[in-house]
Design a protein around this motif. Structure first.
Motif, PDB file in Angstrom:
ATOM      1  N   TYR A  54       0.821  -1.210   0.000  1.00 56.90           N
ATOM      2  CA  TYR A  54       0.000   0.000   0.000  1.00 56.90           C
ATOM      3  C   TYR A  54       0.856   1.262   0.000  1.00 56.90           C
ATOM      4  O   TYR A  54       0.505   2.267  -0.627  1.00 56.90           O
ATOM      5  CB  TYR A  54      -0.904  -0.056   1.235  1.00 56.90           C
ATOM      6  CG  TYR A  54      -1.782   1.145   1.489  1.00 56.90           C
ATOM      7  CD1 TYR A  54      -2.695   1.595   0.545  1.00 56.90           C
ATOM      8  CD2 TYR A  54      -1.714   1.801   2.707  1.00 56.90           C
ATOM      9  CE1 TYR A  54      -3.513   2.683   0.807  1.00 56.90           C
ATOM     10  CE2 TYR A  54      -2.529   2.887   2.978  1.00 56.90           C
ATOM     11  CZ  TYR A  54      -3.423   3.318   2.024  1.00 56.90           C
ATOM     12  OH  TYR A  54      -4.228   4.399   2.289  1.00 56.90           O
ATOM     13  N   ILE A  55       2.011   1.220   0.687  1.00 52.49           N
ATOM     14  CA  ILE A  55       2.887   2.393   0.752  1.00 52.49           C
ATOM     15  C   ILE A  55       4.173   2.164  -0.039  1.00 52.49           C
ATOM     16  O   ILE A  55       5.206   2.746   0.276  1.00 52.49           O
ATOM     17  CB  ILE A  55       3.216   2.768   2.214  1.00 52.49           C
ATOM     18  CG1 ILE A  55       3.981   1.636   2.915  1.00 52.49           C
ATOM     19  CG2 ILE A  55       1.970   3.139   2.990  1.00 52.49           C
ATOM     20  CD1 ILE A  55       4.630   2.068   4.221  1.00 52.49           C
ATOM     21  N   ARG A  56       4.110   1.324  -1.073  1.00 52.69           N
ATOM     22  CA  ARG A  56       5.326   0.986  -1.828  1.00 52.69           C
ATOM     23  C   ARG A  56       5.971   2.224  -2.454  1.00 52.69           C
ATOM     24  O   ARG A  56       7.199   2.306  -2.536  1.00 52.69           O
ATOM     25  CB  ARG A  56       5.021  -0.060  -2.891  1.00 52.69           C
ATOM     26  CG  ARG A  56       3.998   0.364  -3.931  1.00 52.69           C
ATOM     27  CD  ARG A  56       3.630  -0.811  -4.838  1.00 52.69           C
ATOM     28  NE  ARG A  56       2.670  -0.432  -5.874  1.00 52.69           N
ATOM     29  CZ  ARG A  56       1.355  -0.389  -5.685  1.00 52.69           C
ATOM     30  NH1 ARG A  56       0.851  -0.708  -4.490  1.00 52.69           N
ATOM     31  NH2 ARG A  56       0.539  -0.049  -6.667  1.00 52.69           N
ATOM     32  N   GLU A  57       5.158   3.183  -2.894  1.00 49.60           N
ATOM     33  CA  GLU A  57       5.723   4.395  -3.482  1.00 49.60           C
ATOM     34  C   GLU A  57       6.537   5.167  -2.447  1.00 49.60           C
ATOM     35  O   GLU A  57       7.636   5.652  -2.725  1.00 49.60           O
ATOM     36  CB  GLU A  57       4.610   5.286  -4.031  1.00 49.60           C
ATOM     37  CG  GLU A  57       3.843   4.659  -5.192  1.00 49.60           C
ATOM     38  CD  GLU A  57       2.617   5.472  -5.552  1.00 49.60           C
ATOM     39  OE1 GLU A  57       2.254   6.376  -4.765  1.00 49.60           O
ATOM     40  OE2 GLU A  57       2.014   5.208  -6.610  1.00 49.60           O
ATOM     41  N   GLU A  58       5.982   5.270  -1.236  1.00 53.49           N
ATOM     42  CA  GLU A  58       6.656   6.011  -0.177  1.00 53.49           C
ATOM     43  C   GLU A  58       7.933   5.296   0.269  1.00 53.49           C
ATOM     44  O   GLU A  58       8.951   5.946   0.554  1.00 53.49           O
ATOM     45  CB  GLU A  58       5.720   6.204   1.019  1.00 53.49           C
ATOM     46  CG  GLU A  58       4.572   7.168   0.771  1.00 53.49           C
ATOM     47  CD  GLU A  58       3.511   6.631  -0.166  1.00 53.49           C
ATOM     48  OE1 GLU A  58       2.877   7.436  -0.879  1.00 53.49           O
ATOM     49  OE2 GLU A  58       3.316   5.394  -0.204  1.00 53.49           O
ATOM     50  N   VAL A  59       7.887   3.965   0.336  1.00 52.08           N
ATOM     51  CA  VAL A  59       9.078   3.200   0.729  1.00 52.08           C
ATOM     52  C   VAL A  59      10.195   3.402  -0.294  1.00 52.08           C
ATOM     53  O   VAL A  59      11.362   3.630   0.065  1.00 52.08           O
ATOM     54  CB  VAL A  59       8.740   1.702   0.881  1.00 52.08           C
ATOM     55  CG1 VAL A  59      10.013   0.873   1.044  1.00 52.08           C
ATOM     56  CG2 VAL A  59       7.820   1.481   2.074  1.00 52.08           C
ATOM     57  N   LEU A  60       9.843   3.332  -1.573  1.00 50.90           N
ATOM     58  CA  LEU A  60      10.851   3.507  -2.617  1.00 50.90           C
ATOM     59  C   LEU A  60      11.422   4.919  -2.596  1.00 50.90           C
ATOM     60  O   LEU A  60      12.625   5.124  -2.795  1.00 50.90           O
ATOM     61  CB  LEU A  60      10.235   3.204  -3.983  1.00 50.90           C
ATOM     62  CG  LEU A  60      11.216   2.887  -5.118  1.00 50.90           C
ATOM     63  CD1 LEU A  60      12.063   1.670  -4.765  1.00 50.90           C
ATOM     64  CD2 LEU A  60      10.463   2.639  -6.422  1.00 50.90           C
ATOM     65  N   LEU A  61      10.579   5.903  -2.348  1.00 54.42           N
ATOM     66  CA  LEU A  61      11.042   7.287  -2.267  1.00 54.42           C
ATOM     67  C   LEU A  61      11.963   7.480  -1.063  1.00 54.42           C
ATOM     68  O   LEU A  61      12.990   8.160  -1.155  1.00 54.42           O
ATOM     69  CB  LEU A  61       9.846   8.240  -2.178  1.00 54.42           C
ATOM     70  CG  LEU A  61      10.161   9.735  -2.044  1.00 54.42           C
ATOM     71  CD1 LEU A  61      11.038  10.202  -3.197  1.00 54.42           C
ATOM     72  CD2 LEU A  61       8.872  10.534  -1.987  1.00 54.42           C
ATOM     73  N   ALA A  62      11.601   6.881   0.080  1.00 51.37           N
ATOM     74  CA  ALA A  62      12.455   6.972   1.267  1.00 51.37           C
ATOM     75  C   ALA A  62      13.806   6.318   1.011  1.00 51.37           C
ATOM     76  O   ALA A  62      14.850   6.818   1.448  1.00 51.37           O
ATOM     77  CB  ALA A  62      11.765   6.308   2.467  1.00 51.37           C
ATOM     78  N   LEU A  63      13.804   5.197   0.270  1.00 52.25           N
ATOM     79  CA  LEU A  63      15.063   4.536  -0.085  1.00 52.25           C
ATOM     80  C   LEU A  63      15.923   5.431  -0.967  1.00 52.25           C
ATOM     81  O   LEU A  63      17.125   5.563  -0.758  1.00 52.25           O
ATOM     82  CB  LEU A  63      14.769   3.228  -0.825  1.00 52.25           C
ATOM     83  CG  LEU A  63      14.382   2.014   0.008  1.00 52.25           C
ATOM     84  CD1 LEU A  63      13.934   0.879  -0.903  1.00 52.25           C
ATOM     85  CD2 LEU A  63      15.535   1.559   0.866  1.00 52.25           C
TER      86      LEU A  63
END
Length: 452
Positions: A267-276
């Protein structure tokens, strides 16, 4: 006649145009390739990531203020808000201590620094001072005082989340005390300001792929991929310990709420990738706050637990600090006793709470821990200079997931979580926003009975 099916290239272009996840993923790969091929030029791309983070930080304080004020005013119960804060602190302390213990256990079993036989006198201790800018972690008293604002405007100008939280609590309490009849226009104005802030978030997020590209190019250009080979065992250990800790979080979340952490991660894959890509959890705080609200967590719980966790619940950093301390000791040939390792846990329980927002805070905490033991040269912390940036991915993802799980767990504990709404949202049943934008806020529901 059946409608024509778009060709694969057209589907790929459409996905690239509409999906933030695809855009950020492509930017991540391109940044790595660019940094590897043109390391000298990559260093000039630093402003791309820095500029994006500045824009995000500009809106974090107003967003947190609005969400907390609206949450308190709509919940109508200041005591409930106090209970949420207390329960959050209890959760933070238990989770971060568990992370420290897992890190110590992993470092004792694997012993990543044994056999290195490093002579501390050959290390450049001044490099650590350059990394930390000669700063120092605040004491417990300084940390508590720094959380209290000296002026209303100053808290926002300095972007101090804890100070903004204090102000938001005071304003929310004042609205409850005065009632909607005396100040009927204030709460609607704050709600409207909140909508404006989220609109700004949508604008700024369009720049996320550029920020990720620049940040990754700078990282690879500066450190290269060789550092992974040099510190391979330490890196693998830290990431494996983080994976184990996240698995424990998943089990606890499932037991407490019935929510799947894997579904939430998707659900938050976009945010996780951006944080990475940006090596920063602050870059995704606004979107994560909104997604948690949409997933059934009440405004006051999200507004208090998530921002506070950015200072008090750094689980990934705790893992890294405990493993890093033992790695340094093993590398210089110091065998820490059980009592000294207990001291490591106690010191890191204190120093890790004041790390947020302090440049080079990990090295400051490691230096303070080494000094407290008295047997590990503080200059040996320089051993981790080459690998610290590679650990950012582990730290930011673990910190982010740890704080999101804390929101769900504390919300469930306080009866401020709509579990059915959460499950519908994570299963993809709730209405999605086209183009990867921030979804709309669901209608508020009555809080469930408190779970003891």
């Amino acid at each position: 006649m059946s409608p024509s099916v778009p060709s694969p290239p057209r589907r790929a272009l459409r996905l690239l145009r509409t999906s933030l996840f695809t855009q950020v993923a492509c930017a991540l790969v391109l940044g790595i390739v660019f940094g590897k091929l043109w390391p000298g030029v990559a260093a000039d791309l630093q402003p791309l990531g820095d500029g994006f983070l500045r824009l995000i930080k500009t809106i974090i304080s107003p967003l947190v203020f609005c969400v907390v004020v609206v949450g308190i005013a709509k919940a109508g119960d200041l005591k409930a808000f106090g209970r949420i804060g207390l329960k959050a602190l209890i959760w933070f302390e238990v989770a971060s201590t568990l992370a420290l213990l897992i890190g110590l256990l992993a470092a004792n079993v694997v012993q990543p620094g044994s056999g290195m036989r490093v002579n501390p006198s050959t290390l450049d201790a001044s490099a650590v001072d350059a990394k930390t800018g000669g700063g120092a972690l605040p004491s417990a008293t300084e940390f508590a005082l720094d959380a209290l604002p000296t002026s209303f405007v100053g808290a926002f100008a300095e972007n101090s989340l804890l100070q903004v939280l204090v102000l938001a609590c005071l304003v929310g309490a004042a609205l409850l005390h005065l009632g909607h009849t005396k100040v009927p226009q204030v709460l609607p104005a704050v709600e409207q300001a909140q909508e404006v802030v989220f609109a700004i978030v949508g604008f700024v997020m369009r720049l996320a792929p550029l920020a990720v590209f620049g940040s990754m190019a700078v990282l690879i250009g500066q450190y290269g991929l060789g550092v992974i080979k040099t510190y391979g065992e330490l890196i693998i250990l830290c990431y494996a310990a983080a994976a184990f800790f996240v698995a424990l979080l998943a089990l606890v979340l499932k037991a407490l709420t019935g929510i799947s952490l894997w579904k939430f991660l998707r659900y938050i894959r976009e945010e996780v990738l951006l944080a990475l890509g940006t090596a920063s959890t602050e870059s995704v705080m606004p979107r994560v706050m909104e997604k948690l609200r949409r997933a059934g967590a009440r405004d006051d719980a999200v507004g208090l637990v998530l921002p506070t966790g950015y200072s008090f619940n750094l689980d990934g950093a705790s893992l890294y600090l405990s493993i890093g301390t033992l790695f340094i000791a093993q590398a210089v040939g110091v065998d820490l006793s059980l009592g000294q390792q207990v001291t490591v846990v106690l010191v890191l329980m204190l120093t890790s709470k004041g790390m947020a927002g302090v440049p080079g805070s990990a090295f400051l905490a490691l230096s303070a821990t080494a000094s407290s033991l008295g047997v590990v040269p503080a200059g040996a912390v320089a051993l981790l200079l080459g690998v610290d940036r590679v650990m950012d991915a582990m730290r930011v993802v673990t910190n982010l997931l740890g704080n999101c799980v804390a929101v769900f767990a504390v919300s469930r504990w306080e009866g401020a979580l709509d579990i059915e709404q959460a499950k519908r949202t994570l299963a993809g049943e709730a209405e999605a926003t086209a183009g990867g934008g921030i979804p709309a806020q669901p209608k508020a529901k009555e809080p469930a009975a408190e779970v003891l």
